[in-house]
Every structure is written in C-alpha cells, then in structure tokens.
Scaffold this active site. Structure first.
Site, short mmCIF file in Angstrom:
data_model
loop_
_atom_site.label_atom_id
_atom_site.label_comp_id
_atom_site.label_asym_id
_atom_site.label_seq_id
_atom_site.Cartn_x
_atom_site.Cartn_y
_atom_site.Cartn_z
CG ASP A 137 -15.48 -0.18 -3.83
OD1 ASP A 137 -15.16 -0.65 -2.74
OD2 ASP A 137 -15.50 -0.83 -4.89
NE ARG A 187 -12.58 -1.59 1.50
CZ ARG A 187 -13.36 -1.84 0.43
NH1 ARG A 187 -13.38 -1.01 -0.59
NH2 ARG A 187 -14.12 -2.90 0.42
C1 LIG Z 1 -9.29 -4.00 0.08
C2 LIG Z 1 -8.98 -2.76 -0.67
C3 LIG Z 1 -10.02 -1.96 -1.08
C4 LIG Z 1 -9.75 -0.77 -1.75
N1 LIG Z 1 -10.79 0.07 -2.07
C5 LIG Z 1 -10.51 1.27 -2.61
C6 LIG Z 1 -11.51 2.25 -2.82
O1 LIG Z 1 -12.70 2.05 -2.53
N2 LIG Z 1 -11.16 3.42 -3.37
C7 LIG Z 1 -9.85 3.71 -3.71
O2 LIG Z 1 -9.57 4.81 -4.18
N3 LIG Z 1 -8.88 2.79 -3.55
C8 LIG Z 1 -9.18 1.59 -3.01
N4 LIG Z 1 -8.16 0.70 -2.82
C9 LIG Z 1 -6.84 0.93 -3.44
C10 LIG Z 1 -5.93 1.73 -2.54
O3 LIG Z 1 -6.43 3.05 -2.44
C11 LIG Z 1 -4.51 1.77 -3.09
O4 LIG Z 1 -4.52 2.33 -4.36
C12 LIG Z 1 -3.85 0.41 -3.16
O5 LIG Z 1 -4.22 -0.40 -2.10
C13 LIG Z 1 -2.33 0.58 -3.10
O6 LIG Z 1 -1.95 1.25 -1.93
P1 LIG Z 1 -1.13 0.56 -0.74
O7 LIG Z 1 -1.73 1.04 0.53
O8 LIG Z 1 -1.08 -0.89 -0.90
O9 LIG Z 1 0.26 1.25 -0.83
P2 LIG Z 1 1.35 1.44 -2.00
O10 LIG Z 1 1.95 2.77 -1.70
O11 LIG Z 1 0.82 1.15 -3.36
O12 LIG Z 1 2.38 0.30 -1.65
C14 LIG Z 1 3.08 0.39 -0.42
C15 LIG Z 1 4.00 -0.77 -0.28
O13 LIG Z 1 3.25 -1.98 -0.25
C16 LIG Z 1 4.03 -3.01 -0.83
N5 LIG Z 1 3.37 -3.52 -2.04
C17 LIG Z 1 2.41 -2.91 -2.75
N6 LIG Z 1 2.03 -3.70 -3.80
C18 LIG Z 1 2.80 -4.79 -3.74
C19 LIG Z 1 2.92 -5.95 -4.54
N7 LIG Z 1 2.20 -6.14 -5.65
N8 LIG Z 1 3.82 -6.89 -4.16
C20 LIG Z 1 4.60 -6.71 -3.07
N9 LIG Z 1 4.53 -5.61 -2.28
C21 LIG Z 1 3.66 -4.68 -2.61
C22 LIG Z 1 5.37 -2.39 -1.20
O14 LIG Z 1 6.25 -2.55 -0.12
C23 LIG Z 1 5.00 -0.95 -1.38
O15 LIG Z 1 6.09 -0.09 -1.22
C24 LIG Z 1 -8.41 -0.46 -2.09
C25 LIG Z 1 -7.35 -1.28 -1.67
C26 LIG Z 1 -7.62 -2.40 -0.96
C27 LIG Z 1 -6.48 -3.23 -0.49
#
Ligand SMILES: Cc1cc2nc3c(=O)[nH]c(=O)nc-3n(C[C@H](O)[C@H](O)[C@H](O)COP(=O)(O)OP(=O)(O)OC[C@H]3O[C@@H](n4cnc5c(N)ncnc54)[C@H](O)[C@@H]3O)c2cc1C
Length: 311
Positions: A137, A187
C-alpha cells in the site's frame, strides 16, 4: 473542508477515544471491515470468491512504533497466507494480501526502512509459498520515496510484488511511466491522504484528470494495471481505453473497497472483468474508517444515522 477536518480527526487521540467508546460504531465498522480475526477474513474471502471476485486482504494497523509490533504484524500476515493456502483460497492469486509499510516498521525511529524491507520480504516469501502475491500500500506523501525504494529492492526477488500510485500526487504520471514495465503490478488510486500545495493536487477534478492520465500510461504499457476506484466516470474511461488498446480482460483488473458499490463490483464481474475487493480485518480499524468517512458525505451520514438511532 469537511474532508480535511475528518482527515485531521483520524490523527486526533481525543476523537479516537470518543469514537471507540461509542458502542454502535461497530455497526458502521461491519460495513467496511470483515471482522476482527483471520477466520472472519477467510469466511468473507470465500463468499466473495464464490461470487466471482478476487480479494486483497489487509490486516488493519499502521504507524507501528515498536519493532516487536512490526514483527507481530508480519507474523499475522505469514499465518494468514498459510491459512489462505490451506483453505484453497490463494490459488493463482485469487486472494493476495495488501501491506502498509508503516505497519511493518517503516516509521520506526531506528532502521525503519531496513526493518520494513526484512518484514516485507518475509511476507512476500510466504505469499510465494502460498501461490499468491503481495501489494505494498501507499501511505502519506512523506513515505512515497522510501516505499518505492522498498518495492524496487523487493522486486529483484519478488517480481510480482505490487505497488500503489496515487493520482493526487504531482509526481505520479512520471512514476507510472517508470513502473509501466513487463510483469509490473501497479495499483492506481486517487489517494486517501493530503499533501501540501506543490506536492499534491488539491482540486478533485485535477486529481481525476491525473487519474485518467496515469491510467492511460499504465494501460498502454506491458505491465498489469490494477485500477482502484469507485468512480463511474473513470471506470467507463478505463473500459473504453482497455478496449481500444486491445487489452484482454485478464491483463488488468478493477479494484474496489469492501462495502463500497458492491452492485458495481458484481456488474463488472458478471460482464467478464476481473474485480478485486480490498478486504480489511482486525481490531485497529480507526484510521481506515475515518478515511472512508472523509471520502464521501453519504458514508458520514450513514455513520451519524447509526449513532442517532441508538440514542
Ligand atoms: C482497492 C483499493 C486500494 C486502495 N489502496 C490505497 C492505497 O494504498 N493508498 C491510498 O492512499 N489510497 C488507497 N485507496 C483509496 C483511494 O485512494 C481513494 O481514497 C478511495 O478509493 C476513494 O476514491 P475513488 O476513486 O473511489 O473516488 P471518489 O472521488 O471518492 O468517488 C468518486 C465517485 O465514486 C462513487 N462512489 C464513491 N464511493 C461511493 C459509495 N460509497 N457508494 C456509491 N458510490 C460511491 C461516487 O459516484 C463518487 O462521486 C484504495 C482504494 C481502493 C479501491
């Protein structure tokens, strides 16, 4: 503003004590976390796999402050991997593990990087014995250089070791370029932390644009992109770019967090895409939970509703 306040909350000891003392926090935690034990993680992993999904398991914990704790976290991962293997769940990487460098020692005052390297190597070796892999991560921006160094060093022995690039950092398109190599598992996520102006991008649309740019770089290369986002627009772009570049469905994967957009996870899996669910377990869920609440007001509303329904 709210997001910044919540991220600040994740570091506040007073807020932590208050939230931990609230009994029904459990209800909210259960939505995002498999449970407290490795057995809980195994049970949910089996269910997700039966449903056609891949899994990456995270043993919750970060910012480890003593070497014994870092060793204990390492042992937990080694045991978990043996159990996954014995249960037939790790085959062909169907379940892998995600590890935070600070959970295995990166933040230790003395020889942190060396300790993290040794501990990650033990976990990567256990993963290899189990027939699967590790993804390292990425944490806050102060850890990026050291984490990429660790990954580069470990990849000499474990070429399948995955790493994470966060599109909110200005440097990330360059990092993607460097990492878009054969066998390289990367990732791509937006990033769950904050960084100062100059290091990070503040506006959401800039972070999204950067994500699309990084994604194009990774999908155009010979590596194995792991597109971690719940964003419907970015998922649509990913599908179109992958299609245009003639990528086979098994040459990349989508990744989403346990409990977030499960219907979309199932839709993608049903149409033949690979979908990996990031599945945390353990008792140290506080930092993880607050980051999820900070990401989306609706998650916070769910938490507040759960709180008020018991009072
Ligand atoms: C598998 C995985 C591993 C990760 N590993 C790391 C890491 O190592 N380091 C790190 O800093 N971060 C990590 N993250 C977190 C990531 O950086 C984001 O903070 C998190 O995924 C939210 O970003 P998003 O791309 O979903 O977009 P966002 O801008 O949060 O959401 C975009 C859109 O997605 C939809 N959405 C989001 N959440 C929901 C919900 N609960 N229900 C319905 N629709 C929703 C909505 O339409 C929203 O407008 C990881 C995320 C994932 C999925």
């Amino acid at each position: 503003m709210l997001r910044q306040a919540l991220l600040a909350l994740s570091a506040s000891q007073k807020a932590r004590a208050l939230i931990l003392a609230t009994p029904l926090t459990r209800e909210v935690v259960d939505r995002f976390v498999a449970g407290e034990t490795a057995d809980d993680a195994l049970a949910v992993t089996r269910r997700l796999q039966d449903d056609g999904k891949l899994v990456s398991i995270d043993f919750l914990g970060e910012d480890t402050v003593d070497p014994e704790q870092a060793a204990a976290v390492t042992e937990e991962y080694v045991r978990l991997l043996a159990e996954l293997s014995a249960a037939g769940l790790a085959r062909q990487g169907r379940a892998e593990v995600s590890v935070k460098p600070t959970a295995v020692g990166l933040g230790l005052a003395e020889h942190g990087e060396k300790r993290a390297l040794e501990n990650l190597a033990k976990i990567a070796s256990a993963a290899r014995n189990a027939g699967t892999t590790v993804t390292v991560d990425m944490e806050d921006h102060t850890r990026v250089e050291a984490t990429l160094r660790l990954v580069a060093e470990l990849r000499a022995d474990f070429p399948d070791l995955g790493c994470v690039i966060q599109s909110y950092l200005r440097r990330s398109p360059d990092d993607c370029q460097d990492l878009a190599l054969a066998r390289s598992r990367v990732r791509l996520c937006k990033g769950a932390y904050r960084a100062p102006e100059g290091v990070g991008l503040a506006a959401r649309h800039e972070v999204d644009l950067s994500y699309a740019r990084c994604m194009r770089i990774l999908l155009a290369g010979p590596g194995y992109p792991m597109l971690a986002t719940h964003d419907p627009r970015l998922i649509r772009i990913a599908a179109a770019v992958a299609d245009r570049s003639g990528r086979a469905a098994d040459s990349f994967e989508y990744q989403m967090l346990y409990g977030i957009r499960p219907d979309e996870q199932s839709r993608l899996a049903a149409e033949g895409s690979q979908v990996r669910v990031y599945l945390p377990y353990g008792s140290d869920w506080y930092g993880y939970l607050v980051r999820r609440l900070a990401e989306r007001p609706a998650n916070l509303a769910f938490f507040l509703r759960a709180l008020s329904s018991r009072h």
